[in-house]
Enzyme design. Structure first.
Site, short mmCIF file in Angstrom:
data_model
loop_
_atom_site.label_atom_id
_atom_site.label_comp_id
_atom_site.label_asym_id
_atom_site.label_seq_id
_atom_site.Cartn_x
_atom_site.Cartn_y
_atom_site.Cartn_z
N MET A 167 0.87 -1.16 0.00
CA MET A 167 0.00 0.00 0.00
C MET A 167 0.92 1.23 0.00
O MET A 167 1.80 1.34 0.85
CB MET A 167 -0.91 0.01 1.25
CG MET A 167 -1.94 1.10 1.22
SD MET A 167 -3.05 0.99 -0.22
CE MET A 167 -4.31 -0.12 0.39
N GLY B 73 3.12 -1.82 -5.32
CA GLY B 73 3.98 -3.00 -5.29
C GLY B 73 4.14 -3.44 -6.74
O GLY B 73 3.16 -3.53 -7.48
N GLY C 271 4.78 -6.24 -8.12
CA GLY C 271 4.09 -7.47 -8.50
C GLY C 271 2.63 -7.20 -8.82
O GLY C 271 2.13 -7.55 -9.90
N ASN D 285 1.19 -4.37 -9.45
CA ASN D 285 1.05 -3.46 -10.59
C ASN D 285 1.17 -4.22 -11.92
O ASN D 285 0.38 -3.99 -12.85
CB ASN D 285 2.15 -2.39 -10.56
CG ASN D 285 1.91 -1.34 -9.48
OD1 ASN D 285 0.82 -1.29 -8.89
ND2 ASN D 285 2.90 -0.52 -9.22
N GLU E 217 11.16 -7.77 -5.40
CA GLU E 217 10.73 -7.20 -4.11
C GLU E 217 10.27 -8.29 -3.13
O GLU E 217 9.53 -8.01 -2.20
CB GLU E 217 9.62 -6.17 -4.34
CG GLU E 217 10.10 -4.96 -5.13
CD GLU E 217 9.03 -3.87 -5.29
OE1 GLU E 217 9.41 -2.70 -5.39
OE2 GLU E 217 7.82 -4.20 -5.32
N ASN F 8 15.50 -1.01 -16.61
CA ASN F 8 15.57 0.33 -17.19
C ASN F 8 17.06 0.67 -17.32
O ASN F 8 17.93 -0.15 -17.00
CB ASN F 8 14.77 1.35 -16.35
CG ASN F 8 15.32 1.54 -14.95
OD1 ASN F 8 16.49 1.22 -14.68
ND2 ASN F 8 14.51 2.04 -14.05
N GLY G 172 12.68 4.93 -20.89
CA GLY G 172 11.76 6.04 -20.61
C GLY G 172 11.01 6.43 -21.88
O GLY G 172 10.58 5.55 -22.65
N GLY H 124 11.47 4.76 -25.41
CA GLY H 124 11.02 3.42 -25.77
C GLY H 124 11.90 2.32 -25.22
O GLY H 124 12.15 2.28 -24.00
N ASP I 129 6.06 -0.86 -14.94
CA ASP I 129 5.16 -1.98 -14.61
C ASP I 129 4.16 -2.22 -15.73
O ASP I 129 3.87 -3.38 -16.09
CB ASP I 129 4.42 -1.70 -13.29
CG ASP I 129 5.37 -1.70 -12.11
OD1 ASP I 129 6.42 -2.36 -12.19
OD2 ASP I 129 5.07 -1.02 -11.10
P1 ATP Z 1 8.98 3.66 -13.67
O1 ATP Z 1 9.96 3.32 -12.58
O2 ATP Z 1 8.78 5.15 -13.87
O3 ATP Z 1 7.71 2.91 -13.59
P2 ATP Z 1 10.99 2.47 -15.28
O4 ATP Z 1 12.10 3.36 -14.82
O5 ATP Z 1 10.94 1.09 -14.77
O6 ATP Z 1 9.61 3.18 -15.05
P3 ATP Z 1 11.19 3.46 -17.97
O7 ATP Z 1 12.27 3.03 -18.88
O8 ATP Z 1 11.29 4.85 -17.41
O9 ATP Z 1 11.02 2.35 -16.87
O10 ATP Z 1 9.78 3.37 -18.74
C1 ATP Z 1 9.23 2.14 -19.14
C2 ATP Z 1 8.47 2.33 -20.43
O11 ATP Z 1 7.42 3.29 -20.22
C3 ATP Z 1 9.30 2.90 -21.58
O12 ATP Z 1 9.98 1.85 -22.25
C4 ATP Z 1 8.24 3.58 -22.41
O13 ATP Z 1 7.57 2.62 -23.21
C5 ATP Z 1 7.24 4.10 -21.37
N1 ATP Z 1 7.47 5.49 -20.97
C6 ATP Z 1 8.13 5.92 -19.88
N2 ATP Z 1 8.14 7.27 -19.81
C7 ATP Z 1 7.45 7.71 -20.89
C8 ATP Z 1 7.09 9.01 -21.41
N3 ATP Z 1 7.45 10.12 -20.77
N4 ATP Z 1 6.39 9.06 -22.56
C9 ATP Z 1 6.02 7.93 -23.21
N5 ATP Z 1 6.32 6.69 -22.78
C10 ATP Z 1 7.02 6.57 -21.63
#
Ligand code: ATP
Length: 289
Positions: free
Chosen positions: A10, A37, A39, A41, A136, A180, A208, A211, A238
């Site tokens: 939570m 969480g 999982g 999500n 986690e 990431n 991010g 892509g 997630d």
């Molecule tokens: P978070 O921790 O914020 O949930 P993350 O750090 O695990 O995410 P990211 O690489 O930031 O992973 O993002 C995962 C995916 O989400 C990216 O591959 C992309 O498809 C999408 N995404 C993230 N940010 C954006 C954005 N600003 N606009 C469009 N797509 C996004």
């Protein structure tokens, strides 16, 4: 059927004008609880797209635990393999001040998910079309899940967050790894091109808004993100993972599945809260059209 073995928390979110100093008491401006969480999500992300999802995890016998279970059930996720323990449900206490935040996670019940429970629900795992893992829960439970999947030939998608809990010896036995950029650098160093070539069609690095990237065995593939105005990127990763699993289980190629996951995650970042913005299948198709 997709099985997620992972955490349920939570989130206790406090918006504040300033963080308290040591010994100081300050008033917060706004308080909100939201189910989270990684999982849970990722389970919701896949279920909302239409996957048949089972969640294996552990909550406490308390109000948060009951709420988290109900939230999953409302998303038509099978919770019969969700354990209840005397330990408190996991929480994340999130203090937010402008774009800055301070987070305390208390894993609580999540760390009571032991390998023996996986043995008790082994049939669920071995009959899955894919198992999704994050990090986690106790490391020995993750290791056991990977072992059970390997024995039964079940594909594993592992999202290595937090990366510190990843064990490199799992690399051969998992099917997909989705760090990431920060997690990827923590695990493999900064030379992403070289690392991608080492793990063709297995390592998918999310970037991010840019892509995701992977190596298809012959060429480096960059699947661009969908440009949109992000309101809240919590849960982007997630949503990407849940959607990737959905698409792969549906039989899409890795290229199509990564494109699909980018689109799903772009829809998620347009709305506030991790689970709130996770799209349905029709929303993803509408954006792809
Ligand atoms: P978070 O921790 O914020 O949930 P993350 O750090 O695990 O995410 P990211 O690489 O930031 O992973 O993002 C995962 C995916 O989400 C990216 O591959 C992309 O498809 C999408 N995404 C993230 N940010 C954006 C954005 N600003 N606009 C469009 N797509 C996004």
């Amino acid at each position: 059927m997709i099985t997620v073995i992972g955490s349920l928390n939570m989130d206790l979110v406090i918006q504040m004008a300033d963080f308290p100093q040591q010994g100081e008491t300050v008033l917060g401006q706004h308080f909100q609880t939201s189910p989270g969480g990684k999982g849970a999500n990722q389970a919701i992300a896949a279920a909302r797209l239409g996957s048949n999802v089972t969640m294996i995890g552990c909550v406490g016998d308390d109000r948060f635990g009951h709420t988290l279970r109900t939230v999953l059930e409302q998303e038509h996720i099978d919770t019969t393999s969700l354990l209840t323990t005397s330990e408190s449900t996991g929480i994340a206490n999130i203090l937010v001040h402008h774009n800055d935040n301070r987070i305390i996670v208390v894993p609580g019940a999540n760390y009571k998910l032991e390998p023996t429970h996986l043995d008790a629900v082994k049939d669920v795992i071995t009959q899955s079309q894919m198992v999704i893992l994050q990090l986690e829960i106790p490391t020995e439970t993750t290791a056991h899940a990977i072992k059970l999947c390997k024995e039964a030939n079940v594909p594993v998608l592992l999202n290595p967050a937090p990366a510190a809990n990843f064990d490199m010896c799992w690399m051969d036995d998992i099917t997909y790894l989705t760090p990431n950029e920060i997690e990827c650098a923590q695990l493999f160093g900064n030379d992403f091109d070289q690392t991608l070539e080492k793990y063709p069609n297995k390592l998918i690095i999310t970037l991010g808004r840019d892509g995701a990237r992977y190596f298809d065995g012959e060429y480096p593939i960059h699947v661009p993100g969908y440009m949109t105005k992000a309101v809240d990127t919590t849960g982007a990763g997630d949503t990407f993972n849940g959607a990737l699993a959905y698409a792969l289980v549906e039989g899409q190629s890795l290229d199509e599945a990564v494109y699909f996951a980018n689109i799903a995650a772009s829809l998620a970042v347009e709305q506030v809260s991790a689970q709130g913005g996770m799209p349905t299948l029709s929303k993803v198709y509408a954006r792809m059209a």
